[in-house]
Structures are given as structure tokens and as C-alpha cells.
Design a protein around this motif. Structure first.
Motif, short mmCIF file in Angstrom:
data_model
loop_
_atom_site.label_atom_id
_atom_site.label_comp_id
_atom_site.label_asym_id
_atom_site.label_seq_id
_atom_site.Cartn_x
_atom_site.Cartn_y
_atom_site.Cartn_z
N SER A 1 0.85 -1.19 0.00
CA SER A 1 0.00 0.00 0.00
C SER A 1 0.88 1.24 0.00
O SER A 1 1.94 1.27 0.64
N PRO B 1 2.51 3.20 -9.89
CA PRO B 1 2.69 1.76 -10.07
C PRO B 1 3.37 1.45 -11.39
O PRO B 1 3.24 2.19 -12.37
N SER C 1 3.22 -3.31 -14.89
CA SER C 1 2.94 -4.65 -14.39
C SER C 1 3.89 -4.92 -13.24
O SER C 1 5.11 -4.78 -13.40
N ALA C 2 3.34 -5.27 -12.07
CA ALA C 2 4.20 -5.57 -10.92
C ALA C 2 5.12 -6.73 -11.26
O ALA C 2 4.79 -7.61 -12.06
N SER D 1 -1.40 -9.35 -10.99
CA SER D 1 -1.46 -8.24 -10.04
C SER D 1 -2.74 -7.44 -10.23
O SER D 1 -3.34 -7.46 -11.31
N ILE E 1 -4.67 -3.57 -8.74
CA ILE E 1 -4.52 -2.30 -8.01
C ILE E 1 -5.89 -1.79 -7.60
O ILE E 1 -6.83 -1.82 -8.40
N THR F 1 -3.58 3.66 -2.09
CA THR F 1 -3.63 2.68 -3.16
C THR F 1 -2.88 1.42 -2.75
O THR F 1 -1.83 1.50 -2.11
N THR F 2 -3.43 0.26 -3.10
CA THR F 2 -2.79 -1.02 -2.79
C THR F 2 -2.62 -1.82 -4.06
O THR F 2 -3.56 -2.00 -4.83
N CYS F 3 -1.40 -2.28 -4.28
CA CYS F 3 -1.11 -3.20 -5.38
C CYS F 3 -0.87 -4.58 -4.78
O CYS F 3 0.00 -4.75 -3.92
N THR F 4 -1.64 -5.55 -5.23
CA THR F 4 -1.52 -6.92 -4.74
C THR F 4 -0.98 -7.80 -5.85
O THR F 4 -1.58 -7.87 -6.93
N VAL G 1 6.50 -3.15 -7.07
CA VAL G 1 5.19 -2.76 -7.62
C VAL G 1 5.16 -1.31 -8.10
O VAL G 1 4.21 -0.91 -8.79
N GLY G 2 6.14 -0.49 -7.74
CA GLY G 2 6.09 0.91 -8.16
C GLY G 2 7.35 1.65 -7.80
O GLY G 2 8.28 1.09 -7.20
#
Length: 349
Positions: A94, A102, A105-106, A119, A121, A130-133, A150-151
Motif C-alpha cells: 500500500s 505503479p 505490471s508488478a 497483479s 490495483i 492505493t494497494t497493489c496486490t 510494484v512501483g
């Protein structure tokens, strides 16, 4: 004529090198994971998150705040020395969208190999965090220790370069379909070089160009006729404004500052030549003034440029540039994106 090509600087400033380690724990057989809440939770299954905190960036807030340290990369290593990671393992990072962007692509890697992942977002509508999973699509044996990215910090220019109350970057591990817990704060240690409470300040460089023509007007070269230094505040520049003027010695013989106005009033700028560098391909002068510009101040400097008689084509040319120099405390300097001005549209051959 206004400058046509401005070189932009990044808002975020390099600091020192730090690395923090915190644990996220897993319990239960197989993929039945349970994360223990808390930043310093003890590892149950030997899985820990290690923030990748090299080269932290300084983030400036409003007046009365010290520059804050944030990681340059939204990245974390998942260490699992004695624990296998099943397919479906998720790492959720997060972050503050005013500071980070981001990746398209993670990415997750083990050594030089890129892992198969998916992934997603999502942004919390209330907090705007913001959360990237990122989800691993393959199982990993113990000791693989993948790195997830992720970013990255983004350049934020004036007037959005002051970020008040940024959300903490955090990471957590879970298995697909379960709620992550035990979030690890990714903030690095704060380098001493970032200093204490200070007032942000910033300058912009702009100007007016003139041009020297030859070959019956078919060839020309631009040079600055006026340089304008503007302060965006809110603080006063910590040192007197100084700048350099770099020109082509094939076209320009000499440069002098012949007048100054501060906020449209005649001003003794005390302009002093610091150095004069002349080579076959570069004529550069460096100047300082006596003006410590306050918020809203504008200093206009009139230049007298003596040109040479040029005949025919030139083999190459040094494009004209004006740059801020020697401005002191760069950690608290706001990033206006206009600390340089240049022209790239001369015609010399």
C-alpha cells in the motif's frame, strides 16, 4: 521570445542508504496462512518481509515540517529460509499515490528469473491509499527469497511538490482469498543529511532570447538577452541567486550583465563573475548576485552579448543554456521543473 525547451528536474532528492527488516508470520499447515498483526510480530513460519530501502527520497511537506524519508522503490524481499511458498501467495503493498506510481505490471523475481504472477490495483475511496496486490502463480521452495517490486517514486513538480500528511508505505503477505495481516512499514531510516525542520523554497528560471544571424539570414544562433529568476516560496532562498550561462564560442565572444530590476524596480544586483571557461567547444560564465529571493520576488537581469562574425556552416554547435548553480540546501529546495532554460532550434549548417 520565451525559452522553447526546458529541462525538468526531479522533485525527489537522493539521501543515504538504509535497510530495515520486519516480520510477517504464517501459521497452520499447507496454505492455511494466518498473519499475526503488528509491525514487529515474531515469525511463526520463518517468513519475513525485508524492505528494499536503498537511496531513500526526501518528501517535502508544508512550512514547519522536516523533510520526510520514503523508499525510492515500492519493493520488498520475501525471505522464507525454511518455509515453502505455495502458489497463490500474495504480497500487498500500500502506498501514497501522490508520491508513487505503479509499474505497468508488478514484478517478482528470484535472482535473474522473473516469476509468473498476476497483479491488481485498488484505491480506498475514503483514505485514497492505493494497494497493489501481486499473486504468485507458482510455488517456490524454501530459500528462494523473491523480490517484489510494484512501483517507484515519481517526479512531482510545483505546485504539487509539497505533500502534506503522506500515507505510510506498507506491505503484507497472505494467501489468495484471505485477509493480509501484520503489515510491515516500508519507511527507511531518516538520513541525517535531510536535516531538521526547514521552510521549503524554490526558484524558476525563464528569460528572453535574441538571435545572431549570418549567411543572409539562412543561419542563426540564439543567446539570452534577459534572464529572470522567480521565487515560488514559501521560504526565502537560503543563498544569493547564482547561475551559469553556457554558449558556443564560435558564435559568442563575450557576455556582460548590464542591468537588473527586482520586482520591476531598479536594483543593484551586485552581479559578480565567478568564472570564465573557454574551450574550442564551450564558452561558459558563472555568475552570482546579492539577491536572496523571497516568496514572490522576481529578479530580471539584462545581458549584453557580443557576437562574432560567422561565415558559412559550422560543423557543430553548443546549444545555449542557463542553469541555477550553488543554491545551497537542495533537500528543502522545491522542484519547479524550471531550474534550466535552453534553446534547441538554432540553425548552423
Amino acid at each position: 521570445m520565451n525559452d522553447s525547451n526546458i529541462t525538468r528536474r526531479h522533485v525527489l532528492v537522493l539521501g543515504g542508504l538504509t535497510l530495515g527488516v520486519g516480520a510477517v508470520t504464517l501459521a497452520g499447515p499447507g496454505p492455511a496462512w494466518a498473519a499475526t498483526a503488528g509491525d514487529d510480530a515474531a515469525a511463526v513460519a520463518g517468513v519475513e518481509l525485508v524492505p528494499v530501502a536503498a537511496s531513500p527520497v526526501a518528501v517535502l511537506a508544508k512550512v514547519g515540517h522536516a523533510p520526510a524519508a520514503f523508499p525510492r522503490q515500492l519493493a520488498v524481499q520475501v525471505r522464507h529460509v525454511d518455509t515453502d511458498l505455495p502458489a497463490g501467495t500474495q504480497v500487498a503493498i500500500s502506498y501514497e499515490p501522490r508520491i508513487y506510481s505503479p509499474l505497468p505490471s508488478a514484478v517478482a523475481t528470484v535472482g535473474t528469473r522473473r516469476l509468473r504472477t498476476t497483479s491488481a490495483i485498488a484505491t480506498d475511496p475514503e483514505t485514497l491509499v492505493t494497494t497493489c496486490t501481486i499473486t504468485l502463480a507458482e510455488a517456490l521452495p524454501a530459500g528462494s527469497n523473491p523480490v517484489v517490486v510494484v512501483g517507484t517514486a515519481i517526479p512531482v513538480l510545483y505546485p504539487r511538490d509539497l505533500v502534506a500528511g503522506p500515507a505510510e508505505p506498507t506491505a503484507a503477505v497472505s494467501h489468495k482469498g484471505t485477509r493480509p495481516g501484520g503489515r510491515k512499514n516500508l519507511r527507511p531510516g531518516r538520513p541525517e543529511a535531510f536535516g531538521e525542520v526547514a521552510t521549503p523554497w524554490g526558484l524558476e528560471v525563464s528569460g528572453v532570447w535574441d538571435r545572431h544571424e549570418w549567411a543572409d539570414g539562412a543561419r542563426w544562433y540564439y543567446y539570452p538577452a534577459r534572464i529572470t529568476l522567480s521565487s515560488v516560496g514559501p521560504g526565502t532562498a537560503p543563498v544569493a541567486a547564482a547561475f551559469s550561462v553556457a554558449l558556443d564560442p564560435q558564435v559568442v565572444a563575450d557576455v556582460h550583465i548590464v542591468g537588473a530590476r527586482l520586482n520591476d524596480k531598479t536594483y543593484d544586483a551586485g552581479a559578480r563573475l565567478l568564472s570564465d571557461t573557454r574551450t574550442a567547444s564551450l564558452f561558459e560564465t558563472r555568475w552570482t548576485t546579492r539577491a536572496k529571493l523571497k516568496a514572490g520576488d522576481r529578479l530580471d537581469l539584462e545581458l549584453k552579448v557580443r557576437t562574432r562574425t560567422v561565415k558559412g556552416d559550422l560543423p557543430t554547435v553548443k546549444h545555449p543554456t542557463v542553469n541555477l548553480i550553488d543554491m545551497g540546501n537542495h533537500v528543502t529546495q522545491r522542484q519547479t521543473g524550471r531550474t534550466t532554460m535552453s534553446r534547441r532550434d538554432s540553425t548552423w549548417a
